[in-house]
Write an enzyme that holds these catalytic residues in place. Sequence first.
Site, PDB file in Angstrom:
ATOM      1  CD  GLU A 197      -2.793   1.332   0.162  1.00 38.03           C
ATOM      2  OE1 GLU A 197      -3.519   0.361  -0.112  1.00 38.03           O
ATOM      3  OE2 GLU A 197      -2.824   2.397  -0.482  1.00 38.03           O
ATOM      4  CG  ASP A 238      -1.120   4.875  -1.003  1.00 37.02           C
ATOM      5  OD1 ASP A 238      -1.793   4.451  -1.956  1.00 37.02           O
ATOM      6  OD2 ASP A 238      -1.426   4.670   0.186  1.00 37.02           O
ATOM      7  CB  SER A 252      -5.551   1.871  -2.776  1.00 37.44           C
ATOM      8  OG  SER A 252      -5.932   1.493  -1.487  1.00 37.44           O
TER       9      SER A 252
END
Length: 621
Positions: free
Chosen positions: A284, A288, A536
């Site tokens: 993650e 990002d 996401s």
Amino acid sequence: MFAVAFALVTGLSLVSASPSFSVHEQRANIAHGWARVHRPATPSAILPLKIGLKQSNIDKLHDHLLDVSHPDSENYGKHWTPEEVKAYFRPSDESVDVVREWLVEAGVDRGRIELSKGEHWVQVKDFTVAEAERILNTEYHVYQHAHGDTRLGCSSYSVPPHVQPHIELITPTLHFNGRPPRLTSDSNLISLNPTPMIYPTATYESLRPATVRFTTSPRSQLIRAASQNSFAIVEYTPQAYIGSDLDLFFANFSPSLVGIRPELISIDGGVVQTEEMDFGVNIESNFDIGYAMTLVGPGQPLRLYQVEDIPEGSAQLLSPFNDLLDALDGSYCTEDGGDDPSVDGTYPDPAPGGYTGLKDCGNKQRSNVISVSYASNEADLTPFYEIRQCNEYGKLGLMGTTFIFASGDSGVSGNDELCVFPNGTQSVGAPLFNPLFPANCPYVTGVGATQVNPGSTVFDPESAASLTGGGFSNIFALPDYQKKVVEEFYKFHAPPYGSDRYNNSQRARGIPDFSVNGVNCTVVAEGRAIAVAGTSAAPPVIGAMITLINDARLAAGKSPVGFINPAIYSDAFKGAFRDIVSGNNPGCGTDGFESVEGWDPVSGLGTPNFEKLLELWTALP
């Protein structure tokens, strides 16, 4: 005027419990994964009671936020200072006095009653379970999660009727949760399936290397003001990036970034940990940060808000969003740290290896744009808890901050594909749709995912990704900026479901606001490139776009855009989005909602045209 809508699924009641008490909050169900085991061992156990005071003028927040955010307003971009926000929303002296006198009359020594530093909480020292049960007309029990954590809580609590208008919520009471199972992975699948708590909103699959890759924005054509600008990514320990993975990603997409890292802003002992390293805890953050830095380029530094120390992060509490907000706004947090010790992190942390410093409280730099790819189910927390937190996003929006949250990856279901029974209980197979929080908050921008259709190119029409979260809140009312598009949605494309499936009142906040591609996105993890899918993808990509727009505005001597929703829904911005008219988001035993012409609860307004947004926002004062 903006109002909050409460649906039956919340289990909230304001009926009178007795002539001297009114129920303030109650839950008809026990939170998912929890069971009540027994009463506390001793009534003399200490309970850190905190009473959240009703904020002055909070009913005017919606209108003031539109006043500085709508492109037709003469006050567009004239954001408030932190001092102005604090003074305007500070609880009244009357509320402080009413709550203090209630406690004194109930037998609490005046010397034990304190007002928090931010003046939003009344705290009682050395408060016992026995005192709480008597004063709140309730019973406390020990609740245990399936994964072992225990919490002290109650199913309802009451206060005198004359006190009720002066408080928002009392903790610790109904708001508790626990530890998720450990993230698992193998060579073919990344599975993020914790209990209903905050966690990354991406479902990662090891697919073929992505054939669809983004191209960098036309940032080279912009006049930059990076030194005045700020963009932040939020990660929650133990999620952490791996520098070597970032460099492999940068080498392919933005070679000038190799070796460059985001600026670490540690919140409550947050660290870029390397004790635990696998796909589940690295992908993650790698994703990002890699996308955000590549899109804004080396001229714009990126901040990393790393929240929670390792012990608290490993517990994965339900709402460390509050810990982030505490660090950004001292008027929100309490003097001794923690908004609800059964939910939010408390510091110093006595756990082995815990952060020994004081809780961060208004001492961290605010950023113009904050990207968050995490979420929890709307049904996980009580309405009063979520409303109080949502209002804080609104106050930060008044100061010029843009919050962007992912809408979730289970269609109309919540995390873990949990849906809701009418009494509020969450379960797979329940009938009611379960939107995600905080994307459901009307003071943030909730964003979903689209996909390039098989055999198509990036220049062809996209479809909504079937995983994308969307729907209508069971808690938050329809904000003014969204009324026109939601009315048109129901007029021309009314869904085939009744109130037994979702909040079809036509007066509820709809999500998402808009979307970007979130399928077959390349990321590097453990030294290899894989393709991933999930909403996401949306916050860092959209956050980068807004950051570049802020660059241009700041270079021209203007303010950052701040809260963007009133602008993007206005008539002036109609041509700035490419409508998505195919795809749906199934869940809860249904096909979910359909992507249709205009705004819809699958893809929102559609996908953004950066150049058009840049033109429109730079033309505003």
